[in-house]
Design a protein around this motif. Structure first.
Motif, PDB file in Angstrom:
ATOM      1  N   SER A  57       0.807  -1.218   0.000  1.00  0.00           N
ATOM      2  CA  SER A  57       0.000   0.000   0.000  1.00  0.00           C
ATOM      3  C   SER A  57       0.839   1.266   0.000  1.00  0.00           C
ATOM      4  O   SER A  57       0.301   2.359  -0.201  1.00  0.00           O
ATOM      5  N   HIS A  58       2.147   1.160   0.230  1.00  0.00           N
ATOM      6  CA  HIS A  58       3.007   2.340   0.245  1.00  0.00           C
ATOM      7  C   HIS A  58       3.474   2.656  -1.175  1.00  0.00           C
ATOM      8  O   HIS A  58       3.899   1.768  -1.922  1.00  0.00           O
ATOM      9  N   SER A  59       3.401   3.925  -1.526  1.00  0.00           N
ATOM     10  CA  SER A  59       3.704   4.329  -2.893  1.00  0.00           C
ATOM     11  C   SER A  59       5.117   3.960  -3.310  1.00  0.00           C
ATOM     12  O   SER A  59       5.362   3.627  -4.468  1.00  0.00           O
ATOM     13  N   ALA A  60       6.069   3.997  -2.370  1.00  0.00           N
ATOM     14  CA  ALA A  60       7.451   3.668  -2.701  1.00  0.00           C
ATOM     15  C   ALA A  60       7.586   2.226  -3.170  1.00  0.00           C
ATOM     16  O   ALA A  60       8.482   1.896  -3.954  1.00  0.00           O
ATOM     17  N   VAL A  61       6.698   1.350  -2.696  1.00  0.00           N
ATOM     18  CA  VAL A  61       6.692  -0.045  -3.128  1.00  0.00           C
ATOM     19  C   VAL A  61       5.799  -0.219  -4.357  1.00  0.00           C
ATOM     20  O   VAL A  61       6.139  -0.941  -5.293  1.00  0.00           O
ATOM     21  N   ALA A  62       4.659   0.455  -4.360  1.00  0.00           N
ATOM     22  CA  ALA A  62       3.690   0.293  -5.451  1.00  0.00           C
ATOM     23  C   ALA A  62       4.271   0.661  -6.811  1.00  0.00           C
ATOM     24  O   ALA A  62       3.899   0.071  -7.829  1.00  0.00           O
ATOM     25  N   ILE A  63       5.177   1.647  -6.850  1.00  0.00           N
ATOM     26  CA  ILE A  63       5.702   2.110  -8.137  1.00  0.00           C
ATOM     27  C   ILE A  63       6.888   1.282  -8.624  1.00  0.00           C
ATOM     28  O   ILE A  63       7.376   1.496  -9.742  1.00  0.00           O
TER      29      ILE A  63
END
Length: 280
Positions: A216-222
């Motif tokens: 759910s964290h953007s740093a992982v999602a991208i």
């Protein structure tokens, strides 16, 4: 806390916009993995009463909106992501609208409170703050909340470091550089009586829940798929070395809250633009 406003740096703003857009693709993981907000924090912002017209701006899947509804308020959830709002619509007592903080689809003076959970740092503040002041009633309240994992705990700090990876300089992250809204609110001349409080709470997670929290964290999602799987494997390893099944892994959080009220200048501007909407 840092005092940088991402809207002042075009490159940072573009990067933040890309990361903000990533949430729609992981709406289910966001809803399952992210913690809720403590009701005590929202009561501190809204007061002990019931029946307020509350706008949850940047509402996502409705984590914060649900708490407001449970406290007996009438809640409208606004978010630019249809995917996030689709999850939010499954909750009881919440109306939803697609919209952005920079162009709120509500009338002048139509809400008693605007609450923002985990999203204010994504806004273009120069455009969003006048919009927030516009839709608030004269005696309304703006409440900003952030859940941050308490990285004083070593295993929580390791999880935060793994999730951030190469994005250690993000605007706001648990255990990283925390976003400081106070100078932005004060500098706008639209809000005053700005106060701050902090609340502690915990989130129970199993292995799947911890994975969903990471996703759910953007740093992982991208991340590209191969790199994302590597990060999730590291998260699994931390779970293996920390959890004691069948007991859940208890993730400690600190919720930083800010509340402010429209200034006389904001109220004057609103009356020039349009009369205040009547109570529903």
């Amino acid at each position: 806390m840092t005092t940088n406003d991402p809207a002042g740096d075009p490159a940072a703003a573009r990067g933040n916009a890309a990361r903000a857009r990533s949430f729609g693709a992981v709406a289910a993981a966001y809803d399952a993995g992210r913690p809720t907000f403590p009701s005590e924090a929202l009561t501190w912002i809204l007061g002990p009463g019931r029946g307020l017209q509350v706008l949850d701006l940047g509402a996502g899947t409705g984590k914060l909106a649900a708490v407001a509804a449970e406290l007996g308020h009438h809640v409208i959830a606004v978010d630019p992501s249809p995917e996030m709002l689709e999850v939010c619509r499954r909750r009881q007592g919440i109306d939803t609208m697609v919209g952005a903080a920079e162009s709120i689809p509500l009338a002048h003076g139509s809400v008693d409170a605007v609450i923002v959970g985990q999203a204010f740092h994504w806004f273009d503040h120069a455009r969003a703050l006048p919009e927030i002041a516009r839709v608030l009633r004269p005696n309304g309240v703006l409440g900003l909340l952030w859940n941050d994992a308490d990285t004083v705990v070593p295993w929580v700090r390791r999880i935060s470091q793994v999730m951030q990876g190469d994005c250690q300089t993000v605007t706001h992250s648990g255990g990283g550089d925390r976003f400081e809204p106070m100078p932005i609110l004060e500098g706008s001349n639209l809000f005053w009586m700005i106060e701050q409080a902090r609340f502690r709470h915990w989130q129970d997670l199993d292995r799947k829940g911890l994975r969903q929290l990471a996703l759910s964290h953007s740093a992982v999602a991208i991340l590209k798929e191969t790199r994302r799987e590597q990060v999730l494997e590291q998260i699994d390893q931390i779970y293996e070395h920390t959890a004691r099944p069948p007991e859940p892994l208890r993730m400690p959080y600190l919720t930083d809250c800010f509340r402010a009220h429209p200034s006389e200048f904001a109220n004057y501007r609103r009356t020039l633009d349009s009369p205040v909407a009547p109570h529903l």
